[in-house]
Design a protein around this motif. Structure first.
Motif, PDB file in Angstrom:
ATOM      1  N   LEU A 167      14.984  16.840 -32.738  1.00  0.00           N
ATOM      2  CA  LEU A 167      16.314  17.443 -32.849  1.00  0.00           C
ATOM      3  C   LEU A 167      16.575  17.944 -34.265  1.00  0.00           C
ATOM      4  CD1 LEU A 167      19.105  17.956 -31.496  1.00  0.00           C
ATOM      5  CD2 LEU A 167      19.779  15.674 -32.308  1.00  0.00           C
ATOM      6  N   GLY A 168      16.202  17.136 -35.237  1.00  0.00           N
ATOM      7  CA  GLY A 168      16.459  17.492 -36.633  1.00  0.00           C
ATOM      8  C   GLY A 168      15.655  18.672 -37.114  1.00  0.00           C
ATOM      9  N   THR A 169      14.488  18.899 -36.537  1.00  0.00           N
ATOM     10  CA  THR A 169      13.639  20.017 -36.966  1.00  0.00           C
ATOM     11  C   THR A 169      13.864  21.280 -36.144  1.00  0.00           C
ATOM     12  OG1 THR A 169      11.869  19.146 -35.553  1.00  0.00           O
ATOM     13  CG2 THR A 169      11.821  18.523 -37.889  1.00  0.00           C
ATOM     14  N   SER A 170      14.800  21.219 -35.167  1.00  0.00           N
ATOM     15  CA  SER A 170      15.028  22.384 -34.316  1.00  0.00           C
ATOM     16  C   SER A 170      15.834  23.466 -35.028  1.00  0.00           C
ATOM     17  CB  SER A 170      15.742  21.955 -33.026  1.00  0.00           C
ATOM     18  OG  SER A 170      16.999  21.369 -33.343  1.00  0.00           O
ATOM     19  N   SER A 171      16.731  23.061 -35.924  1.00  0.00           N
ATOM     20  CA  SER A 171      17.513  24.045 -36.688  1.00  0.00           C
ATOM     21  C   SER A 171      18.089  23.360 -37.919  1.00  0.00           C
ATOM     22  CB  SER A 171      18.650  24.618 -35.830  1.00  0.00           C
ATOM     23  OG  SER A 171      19.606  23.596 -35.573  1.00  0.00           O
ATOM     24  N   VAL A 172      18.573  24.158 -38.856  1.00  0.00           N
ATOM     25  CA  VAL A 172      19.139  23.599 -40.091  1.00  0.00           C
ATOM     26  C   VAL A 172      20.373  22.758 -39.777  1.00  0.00           C
ATOM     27  CG1 VAL A 172      20.193  24.140 -42.311  1.00  0.00           C
ATOM     28  CG2 VAL A 172      18.252  25.498 -41.480  1.00  0.00           C
ATOM     29  N   MET A 173      21.243  23.264 -38.874  1.00  0.00           N
ATOM     30  CA  MET A 173      22.470  22.537 -38.555  1.00  0.00           C
ATOM     31  C   MET A 173      22.163  21.188 -37.914  1.00  0.00           C
ATOM     32  SD  MET A 173      25.729  23.725 -36.239  1.00  0.00           S
ATOM     33  CE  MET A 173      26.165  24.987 -37.417  1.00  0.00           C
ATOM     34  N   TRP A 174      21.253  21.203 -36.925  1.00  0.00           N
ATOM     35  CA  TRP A 174      20.895  19.935 -36.279  1.00  0.00           C
ATOM     36  C   TRP A 174      20.166  19.011 -37.257  1.00  0.00           C
ATOM     37  CZ3 TRP A 174      23.342  18.109 -32.521  1.00  0.00           C
ATOM     38  CH2 TRP A 174      23.798  18.898 -31.468  1.00  0.00           C
ATOM     39  N   GLY A 175      19.470  19.608 -38.231  1.00  0.00           N
ATOM     40  CA  GLY A 175      18.803  18.781 -39.240  1.00  0.00           C
ATOM     41  C   GLY A 175      19.805  17.997 -40.061  1.00  0.00           C
ATOM     42  N   ILE A 176      20.944  18.634 -40.388  1.00  0.00           N
ATOM     43  CA  ILE A 176      21.989  17.951 -41.162  1.00  0.00           C
ATOM     44  C   ILE A 176      22.617  16.831 -40.333  1.00  0.00           C
ATOM     45  CG2 ILE A 176      24.260  18.257 -42.239  1.00  0.00           C
ATOM     46  CD1 ILE A 176      23.346  21.137 -42.891  1.00  0.00           C
ATOM     47  N   PHE A 177      22.916  17.138 -39.053  1.00  0.00           N
ATOM     48  CA  PHE A 177      23.556  16.135 -38.197  1.00  0.00           C
ATOM     49  C   PHE A 177      22.613  14.969 -37.850  1.00  0.00           C
ATOM     50  CE2 PHE A 177      26.584  19.612 -37.132  1.00  0.00           C
ATOM     51  CZ  PHE A 177      27.751  18.919 -37.423  1.00  0.00           C
ATOM     52  N   ALA A 178      21.308  15.269 -37.734  1.00  0.00           N
ATOM     53  CA  ALA A 178      20.371  14.229 -37.294  1.00  0.00           C
ATOM     54  C   ALA A 178      19.830  13.390 -38.448  1.00  0.00           C
ATOM     55  CB  ALA A 178      19.194  14.878 -36.545  1.00  0.00           C
ATOM     56  N   PHE A 179      20.090  13.824 -39.700  1.00  0.00           N
ATOM     57  CA  PHE A 179      19.499  13.111 -40.835  1.00  0.00           C
ATOM     58  C   PHE A 179      19.958  11.649 -40.907  1.00  0.00           C
ATOM     59  CE2 PHE A 179      19.668  11.727 -45.306  1.00  0.00           C
ATOM     60  CZ  PHE A 179      18.321  11.817 -45.612  1.00  0.00           C
ATOM     61  N   LEU A 180      21.270  11.435 -40.865  1.00  0.00           N
ATOM     62  CA  LEU A 180      21.794  10.068 -40.996  1.00  0.00           C
ATOM     63  C   LEU A 180      21.369   9.173 -39.808  1.00  0.00           C
ATOM     64  CD1 LEU A 180      23.430   8.106 -42.669  1.00  0.00           C
ATOM     65  CD2 LEU A 180      25.495   8.880 -41.489  1.00  0.00           C
ATOM     66  N   PRO A 181      21.512   9.646 -38.537  1.00  0.00           N
ATOM     67  CA  PRO A 181      21.045   8.812 -37.417  1.00  0.00           C
ATOM     68  C   PRO A 181      19.558   8.466 -37.512  1.00  0.00           C
ATOM     69  CG  PRO A 181      22.443  10.555 -36.598  1.00  0.00           C
ATOM     70  CD  PRO A 181      22.208  10.858 -38.053  1.00  0.00           C
ATOM     71  N   THR A 182      18.736   9.409 -38.043  1.00  0.00           N
ATOM     72  CA  THR A 182      17.297   9.133 -38.176  1.00  0.00           C
ATOM     73  C   THR A 182      17.050   8.000 -39.175  1.00  0.00           C
ATOM     74  OG1 THR A 182      16.798  11.450 -37.707  1.00  0.00           O
ATOM     75  CG2 THR A 182      15.046  10.137 -38.705  1.00  0.00           C
ATOM     76  N   ILE A 183      17.761   8.044 -40.309  1.00  0.00           N
ATOM     77  CA  ILE A 183      17.608   6.989 -41.310  1.00  0.00           C
ATOM     78  C   ILE A 183      18.062   5.642 -40.754  1.00  0.00           C
ATOM     79  CG2 ILE A 183      18.349   6.162 -43.577  1.00  0.00           C
ATOM     80  CD1 ILE A 183      16.422   8.501 -43.675  1.00  0.00           C
ATOM     81  N   ILE A 184      19.213   5.658 -40.049  1.00  0.00           N
ATOM     82  CA  ILE A 184      19.728   4.406 -39.455  1.00  0.00           C
ATOM     83  C   ILE A 184      18.754   3.857 -38.429  1.00  0.00           C
ATOM     84  CG2 ILE A 184      21.565   3.443 -38.009  1.00  0.00           C
ATOM     85  CD1 ILE A 184      23.487   5.394 -39.369  1.00  0.00           C
ATOM     86  N   TRP A 185      18.185   4.757 -37.595  1.00  0.00           N
ATOM     87  CA  TRP A 185      17.262   4.287 -36.557  1.00  0.00           C
ATOM     88  C   TRP A 185      15.959   3.762 -37.170  1.00  0.00           C
ATOM     89  CZ3 TRP A 185      17.875   2.391 -32.103  1.00  0.00           C
ATOM     90  CH2 TRP A 185      16.794   2.199 -31.259  1.00  0.00           C
ATOM     91  N   GLN A 186      15.533   4.358 -38.288  1.00  0.00           N
ATOM     92  CA  GLN A 186      14.345   3.829 -38.962  1.00  0.00           C
ATOM     93  C   GLN A 186      14.595   2.409 -39.458  1.00  0.00           C
ATOM     94  OE1 GLN A 186      13.314   6.901 -41.888  1.00  0.00           O
ATOM     95  NE2 GLN A 186      11.409   7.220 -40.775  1.00  0.00           N
ATOM     96  N   ALA A 187      15.793   2.175 -40.028  1.00  0.00           N
ATOM     97  CA  ALA A 187      16.139   0.825 -40.482  1.00  0.00           C
ATOM     98  C   ALA A 187      16.194  -0.133 -39.298  1.00  0.00           C
ATOM     99  CB  ALA A 187      17.482   0.853 -41.208  1.00  0.00           C
ATOM    100  N   PHE A 188      16.779   0.336 -38.177  1.00  0.00           N
ATOM    101  CA  PHE A 188      16.827  -0.508 -36.988  1.00  0.00           C
ATOM    102  C   PHE A 188      15.421  -0.750 -36.438  1.00  0.00           C
ATOM    103  CE2 PHE A 188      17.991  -1.285 -32.436  1.00  0.00           C
ATOM    104  CZ  PHE A 188      18.707  -2.452 -32.668  1.00  0.00           C
TER     105      PHE A 188
END
Length: 216
Positions: A167-188
């Motif tokens: 999702l984050g690599t599909s477009s710049v906008m989705w990259g911004i929105f998906a950045f924080l959830p990706t970091i949180i999910w990595q921690a989880f």
């Protein structure tokens, strides 16, 4: 990835134990804390007279499963044909079921070795002979649940991670929105991997206690 995980565990343990002193510092402190943690897991499941034989088994299992669970946290490598070269080895059911089979076979080996074949075999007919088939089924169920629990948790973690990255690599906008959830999910994912390594080691000692202790 199976070999890479094994090599990481070997070299980390080698580094932590290469300079042993009476007054531990640094890496030796961490290793001694981990050994004490394994001793506590064993002591909570069986008498130390039997449990003292399984410290290295517990240490090896928890380190290997932890490293294997963590291997897919930072990134994954895959070709355009969707052939994955780098991922958590424990997201493969063949490995997790193989580990579970190894654990269950070891429980039988140590049960026979420490209690004798005759006494060990009688357990399958206690308290009533008609329960013997159910105890065989219990061994099979323990093998499947031990392996599939680890696989299911790690596989689900990695699938959701791939979805977030896609999702984050599909477009710049989705990259911004998906950045924080990706970091949180990595921690989880670190939490899930650590918890599953602990559960796998704990269940190994539970099953071992059932086979080597006469009062279980």
């Amino acid at each position: 990835m199976i070999t890479v995980s094994m090599a990481i565990v070997f070299f980390v343990c080698f580094f932590m134990a290469r300079k042993i002193s009476m007054y531990p510092t640094g890496a030796q402190n961490a290793l001694e804390y981990l050994v004490q943690f394994i001793k506590n897991i064993i002591s909570s499941n069986m008498d130390w007279k039997q449990g003292k034989h399984f410290v290295m088994l517990g240490l090896t299992i928890i380190l290997y499963v932890f490293v294997a669970n963590m291997a897919g946290i930072p990134f994954e490598l895959a070709t355009q044909d969707h052939v994955v070269w780098w991922k958590s080895p424990t997201s493969d059911p063949i490995l997790t079921i193989s580990l579970a089979i190894m654990v269950i076979v070891l429980t039988h080996v140590y049960g026979i070795k420490m209690r004798g074949l005759k006494e060990y075999g009688k357990d399958y007919f206690r308290p009533a002979p008609f329960l013997a088939p159910f105890k065989v089924l219990e061994d099979l169920a323990n093998t499947l649940t031990l392996g599939m629990r680890l696989f299911g948790n790690v596989y689900a973690k990695e699938v959701l991670m791939l979805m977030l990255v896609a999702l984050g690599t599909s477009s710049v906008m989705w990259g911004i929105f998906a950045f924080l959830p990706t970091i949180i999910w990595q921690a989880f994912g670190v939490f899930i991997g650590s918890l599953q390594a602990f559960i796998f080691c704990m269940l190994t000692m539970v099953y071992m206690a059932h086979k080597v202790s006469a009062d279980h």
